[in-house]
Design an enzyme around this catalytic site. Sequence first.
Site, mmCIF file in Angstrom:
data_model
loop_
_atom_site.group_PDB
_atom_site.id
_atom_site.type_symbol
_atom_site.label_atom_id
_atom_site.label_comp_id
_atom_site.label_asym_id
_atom_site.label_seq_id
_atom_site.Cartn_x
_atom_site.Cartn_y
_atom_site.Cartn_z
ATOM 1 N N GLU A 2 0.815 -1.313 -0.152
ATOM 2 C CA GLU A 2 0.026 0.136 0.130
ATOM 3 C C GLU A 2 0.811 1.049 -0.050
ATOM 4 O O GLU A 2 0.446 2.161 -0.640
ATOM 5 C CB GLU A 2 -0.911 0.039 1.165
ATOM 6 N N GLU A 3 2.197 1.335 0.813
ATOM 7 C CA GLU A 3 2.629 2.496 0.957
ATOM 8 C C GLU A 3 3.344 2.845 -0.311
ATOM 9 O O GLU A 3 4.110 3.965 -0.511
ATOM 10 C CB GLU A 3 3.818 2.207 1.911
ATOM 11 N N HIS A 23 2.964 8.871 9.399
ATOM 12 C CA HIS A 23 4.087 8.559 9.237
ATOM 13 C C HIS A 23 5.340 9.079 9.980
ATOM 14 O O HIS A 23 6.449 8.961 9.556
ATOM 15 C CB HIS A 23 4.333 9.180 7.714
#
Length: 345
Positions: A220-221, A321
Site C-alpha cells: 500500500e505504501e 508517518h
Amino acid sequence: MRNWNEEAYLKDFETLVKIDSTTGQYEKIQQKLCEMIEEIGMPYQTLHKGGIVADGGGEGDALVITAHFDDIGLMVRHINADGSLNVCPVGGLYPFNCNGENVRIESRDGSIHTGILSRIPNSIHVSEEELRNVLGDFRSNVCIILDEDVKSAEDTRKLGIETGDMVALEPRYQYVNGYIKSRFVDDKACVAILLEMMRAIQQKQLKLNRKVYFYFGAYEEIGHGTTWLPEGVRDIIAVDIAPVGPDQNSDERKVSIFAKDSRFPYHWGLTNALRETALKHEIAYVMDIFTPHYGTDADGSILAGYDIRHAGVGPGTLNSHGYERTHMDGVYQTYRLLMAYLGLE
C-alpha cells in the site's frame, strides 16, 4: 463493556508491529499473519507478489475489506567512504520524522545489523550553526551510523551490508491510558481490527449479510497493494488511519469515514451507506477529507480498472508517518462500524 476482546487486539497489534516489514520485506510478517489466520480457522490464500486474502464466507456480491501490513522505511542507497550508509526512502518517509531513530538493516543474506539515523553534522556542540540551518535530506546530509567498529566502506561490506538492503525503524510501542503510541499504527492497528473481526465471525459463527474477503495488502505504501482482486468483487472498503490535524474533523476517539483523498472522491453510494450505518447504530464517527498527500489501497483497485465501488474508514491518528498515536475508542468505533455494516451488530 466492549463487545470484543481488547486484550487479544492489543496482543495482535504488538506482535505485528514488532516484525520489520518495510514495503517489499513481507515474508516474515506474512508468515506470522498466516499462522494467526490458521489459528482463527479461516481459509486463505497467499498472493504471488506478497499479500493474503482470507475467505470470510457469506453469499452474494463480494465485498473486500482491506488493511495493509507494509511499513514505510528506508533502503541502503550507497556505502560511504567512512562506512556510514546513505539511504533513500521507501514510501512517504521524511528525515524530520525519523532523525535520531534506531534502525535495523536486513541484508539479503539474512544478517541483521543495527544503527542510528543521524544528520551530518550531528552534534550541536561542535556544529551549532550548521544544525540550525539544515532541515535534513536523505541524499546529502542524513545517514545511518552503524553500531559497529567500521572506518571504511570495506569494513561495512565485510559485515554483509550492501546497496539495496532494507532498513526498518524501531517502532517503540507503548499503550498508555487507552492510547496506542507506536510507529506503524499505519496500518498495523487496522490489520489487527480485521483479525479481531475474523476471530469474532469464526468463534461466534456469525452470519454475514454478503460475501466477504479480508485482504491484507503488502504494497500500500507504494500504491499497488490491491491492484488484483478476487473474482466477483463489487465493493472494497480500505481500513486505514485517518490523519488528525488542522482543518480535519478526524478524532483519535472516533472512526472517520473518508469522503475524498488526494486522488478523488470515494464512492458516493457506498460512503453514504457507511454513514447511515453509523447513524443507525449510534457509532461515534466523523466525515473527513484528506489532501494533499493521502490515498488508500481502495484507490489502487479503482486505478487498476476494476468496476467496483470504493470507500475508506479508520481511526483518527496523530503524527502520520511519524511516531503515531491513536486511541482504543477510535479503534473500537472502526470495528463497530465494519461489523454493523456486515449486519453483525
